[in-house]
Scaffold this motif. Structure first.
Motif, PDB file in Angstrom:
ATOM      1  N   SER A 181       0.831  -1.198   0.000  1.00 54.09           N
ATOM      2  CA  SER A 181       0.000   0.000   0.000  1.00 54.09           C
ATOM      3  C   SER A 181       0.873   1.258   0.000  1.00 54.09           C
ATOM      4  O   SER A 181       0.637   2.194  -0.777  1.00 54.09           O
ATOM      5  CB  SER A 181      -0.920  -0.053   1.223  1.00 54.09           C
ATOM      6  OG  SER A 181      -1.513   1.177   1.455  1.00 54.09           O
ATOM      7  N   GLN A 182       1.885   1.291   0.854  1.00 55.73           N
ATOM      8  CA  GLN A 182       2.782   2.448   0.907  1.00 55.73           C
ATOM      9  C   GLN A 182       3.580   2.594  -0.385  1.00 55.73           C
ATOM     10  O   GLN A 182       3.837   3.700  -0.860  1.00 55.73           O
ATOM     11  CB  GLN A 182       3.747   2.321   2.095  1.00 55.73           C
ATOM     12  CG  GLN A 182       3.061   2.561   3.424  1.00 55.73           C
ATOM     13  CD  GLN A 182       4.070   2.668   4.567  1.00 55.73           C
ATOM     14  OE1 GLN A 182       5.248   2.955   4.363  1.00 55.73           O
ATOM     15  NE2 GLN A 182       3.595   2.427   5.782  1.00 55.73           N
ATOM     16  N   ARG A 183       3.943   1.474  -0.978  1.00 53.81           N
ATOM     17  CA  ARG A 183       4.728   1.507  -2.221  1.00 53.81           C
ATOM     18  C   ARG A 183       3.883   2.068  -3.368  1.00 53.81           C
ATOM     19  O   ARG A 183       4.362   2.835  -4.204  1.00 53.81           O
ATOM     20  CB  ARG A 183       5.210   0.085  -2.543  1.00 53.81           C
ATOM     21  CG  ARG A 183       6.246   0.026  -3.652  1.00 53.81           C
ATOM     22  CD  ARG A 183       6.866  -1.360  -3.713  1.00 53.81           C
ATOM     23  NE  ARG A 183       7.840  -1.440  -4.783  1.00 53.81           N
ATOM     24  CZ  ARG A 183       7.700  -2.211  -5.861  1.00 53.81           C
ATOM     25  NH1 ARG A 183       6.634  -2.977  -6.004  1.00 53.81           N
ATOM     26  NH2 ARG A 183       8.641  -2.213  -6.795  1.00 53.81           N
ATOM     27  N   GLU A 184       2.616   1.668  -3.391  1.00 55.97           N
ATOM     28  CA  GLU A 184       1.687   2.174  -4.407  1.00 55.97           C
ATOM     29  C   GLU A 184       1.513   3.689  -4.264  1.00 55.97           C
ATOM     30  O   GLU A 184       1.539   4.433  -5.239  1.00 55.97           O
ATOM     31  CB  GLU A 184       0.331   1.473  -4.225  1.00 55.97           C
ATOM     32  CG  GLU A 184      -0.394   1.184  -5.507  1.00 55.97           C
ATOM     33  CD  GLU A 184      -1.612   0.313  -5.231  1.00 55.97           C
ATOM     34  OE1 GLU A 184      -2.716   0.899  -5.119  1.00 55.97           O
ATOM     35  OE2 GLU A 184      -1.449  -0.922  -5.103  1.00 55.97           O
ATOM     36  N   GLU A 185       1.355   4.117  -3.019  1.00 53.94           N
ATOM     37  CA  GLU A 185       1.202   5.543  -2.709  1.00 53.94           C
ATOM     38  C   GLU A 185       2.451   6.323  -3.130  1.00 53.94           C
ATOM     39  O   GLU A 185       2.360   7.404  -3.708  1.00 53.94           O
ATOM     40  CB  GLU A 185       0.957   5.700  -1.194  1.00 53.94           C
ATOM     41  CG  GLU A 185       0.509   7.069  -0.750  1.00 53.94           C
ATOM     42  CD  GLU A 185      -0.859   7.478  -1.296  1.00 53.94           C
ATOM     43  OE1 GLU A 185      -1.068   8.701  -1.432  1.00 53.94           O
ATOM     44  OE2 GLU A 185      -1.695   6.592  -1.593  1.00 53.94           O
ATOM     45  N   PHE A 186       3.608   5.763  -2.848  1.00 50.87           N
ATOM     46  CA  PHE A 186       4.877   6.394  -3.218  1.00 50.87           C
ATOM     47  C   PHE A 186       4.971   6.554  -4.734  1.00 50.87           C
ATOM     48  O   PHE A 186       5.330   7.619  -5.244  1.00 50.87           O
ATOM     49  CB  PHE A 186       6.053   5.549  -2.698  1.00 50.87           C
ATOM     50  CG  PHE A 186       7.388   5.918  -3.262  1.00 50.87           C
ATOM     51  CD1 PHE A 186       7.969   7.153  -2.987  1.00 50.87           C
ATOM     52  CD2 PHE A 186       8.080   5.039  -4.079  1.00 50.87           C
ATOM     53  CE1 PHE A 186       9.210   7.498  -3.515  1.00 50.87           C
ATOM     54  CE2 PHE A 186       9.319   5.367  -4.607  1.00 50.87           C
ATOM     55  CZ  PHE A 186       9.879   6.601  -4.326  1.00 50.87           C
ATOM     56  N   GLU A 187       4.587   5.506  -5.443  1.00 50.71           N
ATOM     57  CA  GLU A 187       4.643   5.549  -6.910  1.00 50.71           C
ATOM     58  C   GLU A 187       3.690   6.618  -7.453  1.00 50.71           C
ATOM     59  O   GLU A 187       4.050   7.434  -8.302  1.00 50.71           O
ATOM     60  CB  GLU A 187       4.272   4.174  -7.484  1.00 50.71           C
ATOM     61  CG  GLU A 187       4.416   4.106  -8.992  1.00 50.71           C
ATOM     62  CD  GLU A 187       3.854   2.813  -9.584  1.00 50.71           C
ATOM     63  OE1 GLU A 187       3.944   2.649 -10.807  1.00 50.71           O
ATOM     64  OE2 GLU A 187       3.318   1.991  -8.811  1.00 50.71           O
ATOM     65  N   LYS A 188       2.480   6.624  -6.898  1.00 50.86           N
ATOM     66  CA  LYS A 188       1.462   7.583  -7.340  1.00 50.86           C
ATOM     67  C   LYS A 188       1.930   9.017  -7.095  1.00 50.86           C
ATOM     68  O   LYS A 188       1.856   9.876  -7.971  1.00 50.86           O
ATOM     69  CB  LYS A 188       0.147   7.301  -6.591  1.00 50.86           C
ATOM     70  CG  LYS A 188      -1.078   7.940  -7.227  1.00 50.86           C
ATOM     71  CD  LYS A 188      -2.360   7.408  -6.591  1.00 50.86           C
ATOM     72  CE  LYS A 188      -2.478   7.894  -5.145  1.00 50.86           C
ATOM     73  NZ  LYS A 188      -3.678   7.356  -4.477  1.00 50.86           N
ATOM     74  N   THR A 190       4.968  10.154  -6.689  1.00 43.12           N
ATOM     75  CA  THR A 190       6.152  10.484  -7.483  1.00 43.12           C
ATOM     76  C   THR A 190       5.741  10.867  -8.898  1.00 43.12           C
ATOM     77  O   THR A 190       6.215  11.864  -9.439  1.00 43.12           O
ATOM     78  CB  THR A 190       7.149   9.299  -7.511  1.00 43.12           C
ATOM     79  OG1 THR A 190       7.413   8.906  -6.172  1.00 43.12           O
ATOM     80  CG2 THR A 190       8.456   9.686  -8.173  1.00 43.12           C
ATOM     81  N   PHE A 191       4.830  10.091  -9.491  1.00 41.50           N
ATOM     82  CA  PHE A 191       4.386  10.406 -10.846  1.00 41.50           C
ATOM     83  C   PHE A 191       3.527  11.665 -10.871  1.00 41.50           C
ATOM     84  O   PHE A 191       3.623  12.479 -11.785  1.00 41.50           O
ATOM     85  CB  PHE A 191       3.635   9.219 -11.452  1.00 41.50           C
ATOM     86  CG  PHE A 191       4.543   8.109 -11.890  1.00 41.50           C
ATOM     87  CD1 PHE A 191       5.436   8.296 -12.951  1.00 41.50           C
ATOM     88  CD2 PHE A 191       4.567   6.899 -11.233  1.00 41.50           C
ATOM     89  CE1 PHE A 191       6.309   7.285 -13.331  1.00 41.50           C
ATOM     90  CE2 PHE A 191       5.434   5.885 -11.607  1.00 41.50           C
ATOM     91  CZ  PHE A 191       6.307   6.070 -12.668  1.00 41.50           C
ATOM     92  N   THR A 192       2.708  11.848  -9.832  1.00 45.24           N
ATOM     93  CA  THR A 192       1.849  13.035  -9.744  1.00 45.24           C
ATOM     94  C   THR A 192       2.681  14.297  -9.667  1.00 45.24           C
ATOM     95  O   THR A 192       2.373  15.315 -10.272  1.00 45.24           O
ATOM     96  CB  THR A 192       0.931  12.945  -8.498  1.00 45.24           C
ATOM     97  OG1 THR A 192       0.182  11.740  -8.567  1.00 45.24           O
ATOM     98  CG2 THR A 192      -0.027  14.113  -8.441  1.00 45.24           C
ATOM     99  N   ASN A 193       3.759  14.226  -8.910  1.00 44.82           N
ATOM    100  CA  ASN A 193       4.635  15.396  -8.769  1.00 44.82           C
ATOM    101  C   ASN A 193       5.581  15.574  -9.947  1.00 44.82           C
ATOM    102  O   ASN A 193       6.441  16.459  -9.921  1.00 44.82           O
ATOM    103  CB  ASN A 193       5.461  15.298  -7.460  1.00 44.82           C
ATOM    104  CG  ASN A 193       4.544  15.311  -6.245  1.00 44.82           C
ATOM    105  OD1 ASN A 193       3.454  15.864  -6.288  1.00 44.82           O
ATOM    106  ND2 ASN A 193       4.974  14.684  -5.171  1.00 44.82           N
TER     107      ASN A 193
END
Length: 196
Positions: A181-188, A190-193
């Motif tokens: 869950s945290q890894r998915e959030e991190f990926e999201k 990073t791409f969002t920013n």
């Protein structure tokens, strides 16, 4: 037990503080963890078992002991991975030989370490199976920490793919879910920013 042999044993064990884990070296991870660092965090995780999260009532001390000896042979043979071109049978033979040598240095204590190592290798107890879960979990947790440090989502996906669906203990399964869950959030994020 001779003090001379004990000192030799302790020097061998001390090597693990400085030997980098091969998987990270192959992936060009700067300042990657040592084998001893990996075993230390596995050992610390055994303290997190409680009556509430461990319905099978594992022997926590045995889990800790297995965590601390499971990679002990690597102080002699090094960290052999599938990328090293050595067959699983040969890896097992080399590690077994190394563990026998280590056991000879420490008498009864060595016999105990060898017995725990074989238990882990053969996955012959619930505690050994739990230690295997800890081994895999520490690896993906470490992979995620490196991905965050390098701001490189999914860079170390191969480590997650290699362990997917292999976790057995409910407590560790819960930690795996949280990590995913945290890894998915991190990926999201990073791409969002727009950083990748």
């Amino acid at each position: 037990m001779e003090n001379k042999k004990i000192l030799e044993f302790l020097e061998l064990v001390g090597r693990l503080k400085h030997v980098k884990r091969t998987g990270w070296v192959i992936c060009d991870i700067d300042e990657c963890e040592s084998i001893a660092g990996h075993m230390y965090r596995m050992g610390m995780m055994t303290f997190l078992l409680t009556e509430g999260n461990d319905p099978s009532k594992l022997d926590r001390f045995r889990c800790l002991q297995i965590a601390l000896v499971h990679d002990l042979a690597e102080c002699i043979v090094g960290d052999i991975t599938p990328h090293c071109g050595i067959s699983p049978e040969e890896k097992h033979r080399q590690e077994d030989e190394a563990m026998q040598k280590i056991a000879e240095l420490t008498g009864f204590a060595g016999d105990r370490m060898y017995e725990l190592y074989k238990e882990y290798e053969n996955q012959s107890s619930p505690e050994a199976k739990f230690a295997k879960d800890l081994d895999r979990y520490d690896m993906i947790l470490q992979a995620f920490e490196y991905e965050k440090r390098e701001n490189a989502p999914k860079r170390l996906q191969e480590f997650f793919s290699a362990t997917e669906g292999k976790f057995q203990h409910p407590f560790i399964k819960g930690l795996v879910q949280e990590l995913y869950s945290q890894r998915e959030e991190f990926e999201k994020n990073t791409f969002t920013n727009g950083m990748v």
